[in-house]
Scaffold this motif. Structure first.
Motif, PDB file in Angstrom:
ATOM      1  N   LEU A  87     -38.023   4.917  11.984  1.00 33.42           N
ATOM      2  CA  LEU A  87     -38.424   3.945  12.804  1.00 33.42           C
ATOM      3  C   LEU A  87     -37.505   4.009  14.200  1.00 33.42           C
ATOM      4  N   ASP A  88     -37.969   4.573  15.154  1.00 30.73           N
ATOM      5  CA  ASP A  88     -37.079   4.954  16.273  1.00 30.73           C
ATOM      6  C   ASP A  88     -37.369   4.624  17.742  1.00 30.73           C
ATOM      7  N   THR A  89     -38.311   3.603  17.575  1.00 28.85           N
ATOM      8  CA  THR A  89     -38.777   3.013  18.895  1.00 28.85           C
ATOM      9  C   THR A  89     -38.538   1.290  18.827  1.00 28.85           C
ATOM     10  N   ILE A  90     -38.279   0.522  19.994  1.00 27.00           N
ATOM     11  CA  ILE A  90     -38.311  -0.881  19.841  1.00 27.00           C
ATOM     12  C   ILE A  90     -39.472  -1.465  18.926  1.00 27.00           C
ATOM     13  N   GLU A 102     -45.908 -13.231  11.302  1.00 32.17           N
ATOM     14  CA  GLU A 102     -44.772 -14.145  11.184  1.00 32.17           C
ATOM     15  C   GLU A 102     -44.308 -14.553  12.715  1.00 32.17           C
ATOM     16  N   ASN A 103     -44.576 -13.629  13.786  1.00 27.97           N
ATOM     17  CA  ASN A 103     -43.779 -13.698  14.813  1.00 27.97           C
ATOM     18  C   ASN A 103     -44.752 -12.914  16.035  1.00 27.97           C
ATOM     19  N   ASP A 104     -44.505 -13.312  17.246  1.00 28.77           N
ATOM     20  CA  ASP A 104     -45.172 -12.484  18.259  1.00 28.77           C
ATOM     21  C   ASP A 104     -44.311 -11.223  18.502  1.00 28.77           C
ATOM     22  N   THR A 105     -44.896 -10.212  17.897  1.00 31.97           N
ATOM     23  CA  THR A 105     -44.014  -8.989  17.830  1.00 31.97           C
ATOM     24  C   THR A 105     -43.927  -8.354  19.303  1.00 31.97           C
ATOM     25  N   LYS A 106     -45.035  -8.632  20.077  1.00 34.02           N
ATOM     26  CA  LYS A 106     -45.227  -7.821  21.666  1.00 34.02           C
ATOM     27  C   LYS A 106     -44.138  -8.686  22.366  1.00 34.02           C
ATOM     28  N   LYS A 107     -43.933  -9.925  22.233  1.00 32.30           N
ATOM     29  CA  LYS A 107     -42.957 -10.832  23.054  1.00 32.30           C
ATOM     30  C   LYS A 107     -41.599 -10.267  22.738  1.00 32.30           C
ATOM     31  N   TYR A 108     -41.457 -10.223  21.445  1.00 30.69           N
ATOM     32  CA  TYR A 108     -40.111  -9.762  20.929  1.00 30.69           C
ATOM     33  C   TYR A 108     -39.688  -8.613  21.291  1.00 30.69           C
ATOM     34  N   SER A 109     -40.508  -7.445  21.226  1.00 31.61           N
ATOM     35  CA  SER A 109     -40.160  -6.220  21.578  1.00 31.61           C
ATOM     36  C   SER A 109     -39.947  -6.279  23.210  1.00 31.61           C
ATOM     37  N   VAL A 112     -36.512  -7.494  23.923  1.00 33.15           N
ATOM     38  CA  VAL A 112     -35.321  -6.638  23.454  1.00 33.15           C
ATOM     39  C   VAL A 112     -35.404  -5.509  24.462  1.00 33.15           C
ATOM     40  N   THR A 113     -36.477  -4.795  24.988  1.00 29.81           N
ATOM     41  CA  THR A 113     -36.577  -3.953  25.781  1.00 29.81           C
ATOM     42  C   THR A 113     -35.781  -4.086  27.128  1.00 29.81           C
ATOM     43  N   LYS A 114     -35.627  -5.212  27.449  1.00 29.88           N
ATOM     44  CA  LYS A 114     -35.009  -5.732  28.495  1.00 29.88           C
ATOM     45  C   LYS A 114     -33.522  -5.598  28.579  1.00 29.88           C
ATOM     46  N   PHE A 115     -32.832  -5.537  27.293  1.00 31.45           N
ATOM     47  CA  PHE A 115     -31.592  -5.319  27.055  1.00 31.45           C
ATOM     48  C   PHE A 115     -31.164  -4.082  26.698  1.00 31.45           C
ATOM     49  N   ILE A 116     -32.041  -2.970  26.563  1.00 31.11           N
ATOM     50  CA  ILE A 116     -31.779  -1.682  26.243  1.00 31.11           C
ATOM     51  C   ILE A 116     -32.260  -0.684  27.319  1.00 31.11           C
ATOM     52  N   PRO A 117     -31.351   0.127  27.942  1.00 28.39           N
ATOM     53  CA  PRO A 117     -31.909   1.192  28.815  1.00 28.39           C
ATOM     54  C   PRO A 117     -32.757   2.081  28.234  1.00 28.39           C
TER      55      PRO A 117
END
Length: 163
Positions: A87-90, A102-109, A112-117
């Motif tokens: 697994l090599d993508t956010i 269990e979660n809103d994975t799209k919102k979570y992703s 997280v993407t905002k913090f990683i370039p």
């Protein structure tokens, strides 16, 4: 007006007392469950015990003896997602970590993407200590509302998690 006080002093005293009463009536902010359990990514309890895992009051999530041990377990899991499960993508990591039922994975992703370039869907390189630290930090922020851990502690956890 209060005897022996100027009008200004009386108002100041009354205002101070009102603020003090109001402040004591406010609920104290709750510490996020993950921070309280020294388990900032909310790893579920299983029959397999992690290094530093202790018996806690939480029936669902593991409790660790220190933040370092909880961070180490989280880093180890994320590193295993990368190495063993490829697994090599956010989005791929988040979909496994926090499944859509269990979660809103799209919102979570997206968070997280905002913090990683990297662009959403671009490959990560989690053998890079800094990238794994940023991923941990972003996920902790999402899971708990803040990341109270220093960069040094995150780096130490990542180093301890490596095989």
């Amino acid at each position: 007006m209060m005897k022996g006080y100027t009008r200004r002093e009386a108002l100041k005293s009354a205002l101070t007392a009102t603020v003090m009463v109001a402040a004591t009536a406010l609920p104290t902010p709750a510490v996020a469950r993950g921070i309280r359990n020294n388990n900032p990514l909310n790893i579920k309890r299983t029959a397999v015990k992690w290094e530093g895992e202790i018996k806690g009051k939480d029936k669902v999530f593991a409790t660790f003896e220190s933040p370092l041990k909880g961070l180490r377990a989280a880093a180890k899991l994320l590193y295993n997602y990368y190495e063993k499960h490829k697994l090599d993508t956010i989005p791929a990591i988040i979909a496994r970590w926090a499944p859509h039922h269990e979660n809103d994975t799209k919102k979570y992703s997206s968070f997280v993407t905002k913090f990683i370039p990297v662009k959403n869907g671009e490959k990560l390189y989690l053998k890079d200590e800094q990238q794994l630290c940023r991923l941990l930090q972003a996920m902790i922020q999402y899971e708990n509302g803040s990341c109270p851990y220093s960069q040094e502690l995150l780096q130490e956890a990542v180093r301890e998690a490596r095989p």
